[in-house]
Design a protein around this motif. Structure first.
Motif, PDB file in Angstrom:
ATOM      1  N   VAL A 282      -5.317   6.942   8.552  1.00 24.05           N
ATOM      2  CA  VAL A 282      -5.865   8.315   8.177  1.00 24.05           C
ATOM      3  C   VAL A 282      -5.037   8.844   7.007  1.00 24.05           C
ATOM      4  CG1 VAL A 282      -4.373   9.692   9.645  1.00 24.05           C
ATOM      5  CG2 VAL A 282      -7.050  10.503   8.811  1.00 24.05           C
ATOM      6  N   GLU A 283      -3.830   8.649   7.038  1.00 28.67           N
ATOM      7  CA  GLU A 283      -2.854   8.798   5.950  1.00 28.67           C
ATOM      8  C   GLU A 283      -3.145   8.028   4.515  1.00 28.67           C
ATOM      9  OE1 GLU A 283      -1.089   9.922   9.643  1.00 28.67           O
ATOM     10  OE2 GLU A 283      -1.842   8.031   8.887  1.00 28.67           O
ATOM     11  N   TYR A 284      -3.426   6.786   4.805  1.00 32.50           N
ATOM     12  CA  TYR A 284      -3.887   5.742   3.528  1.00 32.50           C
ATOM     13  C   TYR A 284      -5.138   6.280   3.015  1.00 32.50           C
ATOM     14  CZ  TYR A 284      -4.608   1.564   1.015  1.00 32.50           C
ATOM     15  OH  TYR A 284      -4.727   0.446   0.032  1.00 32.50           O
ATOM     16  N   ALA A 285      -6.177   6.603   3.922  1.00 33.24           N
ATOM     17  CA  ALA A 285      -7.494   7.021   3.618  1.00 33.24           C
ATOM     18  C   ALA A 285      -7.302   8.247   2.881  1.00 33.24           C
ATOM     19  CB  ALA A 285      -8.138   7.051   4.885  1.00 33.24           C
ATOM     20  N   GLN A 286      -6.380   9.079   3.319  1.00 30.86           N
ATOM     21  CA  GLN A 286      -6.512  10.352   2.701  1.00 30.86           C
ATOM     22  C   GLN A 286      -6.118  10.055   1.305  1.00 30.86           C
ATOM     23  OE1 GLN A 286      -4.709  13.435   4.913  1.00 30.86           O
ATOM     24  NE2 GLN A 286      -4.083  14.753   3.421  1.00 30.86           N
ATOM     25  N   ALA A 287      -4.980   9.338   1.125  1.00 29.46           N
ATOM     26  CA  ALA A 287      -4.292   9.036  -0.322  1.00 29.46           C
ATOM     27  C   ALA A 287      -5.371   8.647  -1.143  1.00 29.46           C
ATOM     28  CB  ALA A 287      -3.081   8.185  -0.242  1.00 29.46           C
ATOM     29  N   GLN A 288      -6.162   7.689  -0.721  1.00 32.72           N
ATOM     30  CA  GLN A 288      -7.330   7.071  -1.377  1.00 32.72           C
ATOM     31  C   GLN A 288      -8.500   8.002  -1.867  1.00 32.72           C
ATOM     32  OE1 GLN A 288     -10.017   3.801   0.407  1.00 32.72           O
ATOM     33  NE2 GLN A 288      -9.437   2.467  -1.352  1.00 32.72           N
TER      34      GLN A 288
ATOM     35  N   GLN B 120       0.861   2.063   7.394  1.00 36.31           N
ATOM     36  CA  GLN B 120      -0.062   1.500   6.845  1.00 36.31           C
ATOM     37  C   GLN B 120       0.095  -0.093   6.994  1.00 36.31           C
ATOM     38  OE1 GLN B 120      -3.950   1.955   5.804  1.00 36.31           O
ATOM     39  NE2 GLN B 120      -3.500  -0.212   6.906  1.00 36.31           N
ATOM     40  N   LEU B 121       1.167  -0.592   6.811  1.00 32.36           N
ATOM     41  CA  LEU B 121       1.720  -2.065   7.099  1.00 32.36           C
ATOM     42  C   LEU B 121       1.749  -2.238   8.501  1.00 32.36           C
ATOM     43  CD1 LEU B 121       4.089  -2.606   3.811  1.00 32.36           C
ATOM     44  CD2 LEU B 121       1.555  -3.517   4.074  1.00 32.36           C
TER      45      LEU B 121
END
Length: 283
Positions: free
Chosen positions: A128-134, A192-193
């Motif tokens: 969710v954090e990666y998606a938020q950054a994107q 994410q990794l």
């Protein structure tokens, strides 16, 4: 995306098909224009794909060429071309957060989903954090409300319920660069990794990584999603493309197979994830 919208080539292909129809009827462009009651430049524009023919235009063209039996096929092709490209303004009219549920029925009805990405982690595999950054990048690029970013990221997680169920089966191919492009900072990327490594062990989920420095039999390209062998979807900075044309689907099935042959899986993919983690720690 380089050049023009992906649908432009389909428009040119339709124009070429109509041109061949005219040639088959032994008509000049001037004579066809006269029979249809058009200016002669309209023929050239349609044949070169710079003007889209209406359904009425197609009927008149085919009738003038004594090819009425091809009208249904030509109109079906024209309708698909109209649906191929959606610019981001129209695509995001419903809002980023609502768009995340748009394809859930498609996911549910697919038996096999094949995904290739060269620049970032695919939505199915994002935290969710990666998606938020994107989504923050998307919002700033397209002038969308930043207030929608958190909800959009949270809603994107809904598609994860399909992972590991076998309905559908997933095969993901990622360029190593997709692991290296930093979305959200070191902490976000570390999470994410970690998640990518975890999801790789799920049943019915295959994650392959194409290592940096590998001698290529096929160069990296723009990402795409294949749903069974019936639908192709691609997203670009300026919009989204989709098609069900059998020739295009067959082409991308071959592309996916060629890319898959260059990827590593299992423990070798884990080595690539660990290498990305070490690079991240060095930033």
């Amino acid at each position: 995306m380089s050049g023009s919208e992906p649908s432009e080539s389909a428009k040119r292909a339709l124009g070429t098909q109509l041109k061949e129809l005219r040639h088959g009827a032994d008509l000049t462009g001037v004579e066809l224009a006269r029979r249809c009651g058009w200016h002669k430049t309209k023929i050239s524009k349609i044949e070169h794909g710079t003007q889209s023919p209406t359904e009425a235009d197609i009927r008149m063209w085919a009738t003038a060429c004594n090819a009425e039996g091809l009208v249904s096929e030509l109109i079906a092709t024209s309708r698909e071309i109209d649906q191929m490209w959606t610019d981001y303004k129209r695509r995001h009219a419903r809002g980023m957060k609502n768009l995340q549920f748009h394809a859930m029925d498609l996911y549910a009805s697919s038996k096999l989903i094949r995904v290739y990405e060269s620049l970032f982690i695919p939505g199915f595999l994002q935290t969710v954090e990666y998606a938020q950054a994107q989504f923050t990048i998307h919002a700033r690029l397209h002038g969308l409300p930043l207030d929608d970013v958190e909800d959009a990221a949270r809603n994107r997680m809904a598609r994860k319920r399909f992972l590991g169920t076998g309905s559908p089966i997933f095969t993901f191919l990622l360029e190593a660069s997709a692991l290296a492009n930093n979305m959200g900072g070191r902490e976000v990327m570390a999470g994410q990794l970690d998640y990518l490594e975890k999801v790789s062990s799920l049943p019915y989920v295959s994650v392959g990584i194409i290592p940096d420095g590998r001698i290529r039999s096929l160069y990296p390209g723009e990402g795409f999603y294949l749903f069974d062998e019936s639908l192709l979807k691609q997203e670009f900075w300026s919009g989204a493309f989709q098609t069900s044309r059998p020739d295009t689907i067959a082409y991308f099935v071959r592309v996916f197979a060629a890319l898959r042959a260059q990827a590593v899986f299992g423990s070798a993919a884990g080595v690539e994830i660990e290498a990305a983690r070490r690079r991240l720690q060095g930033t």
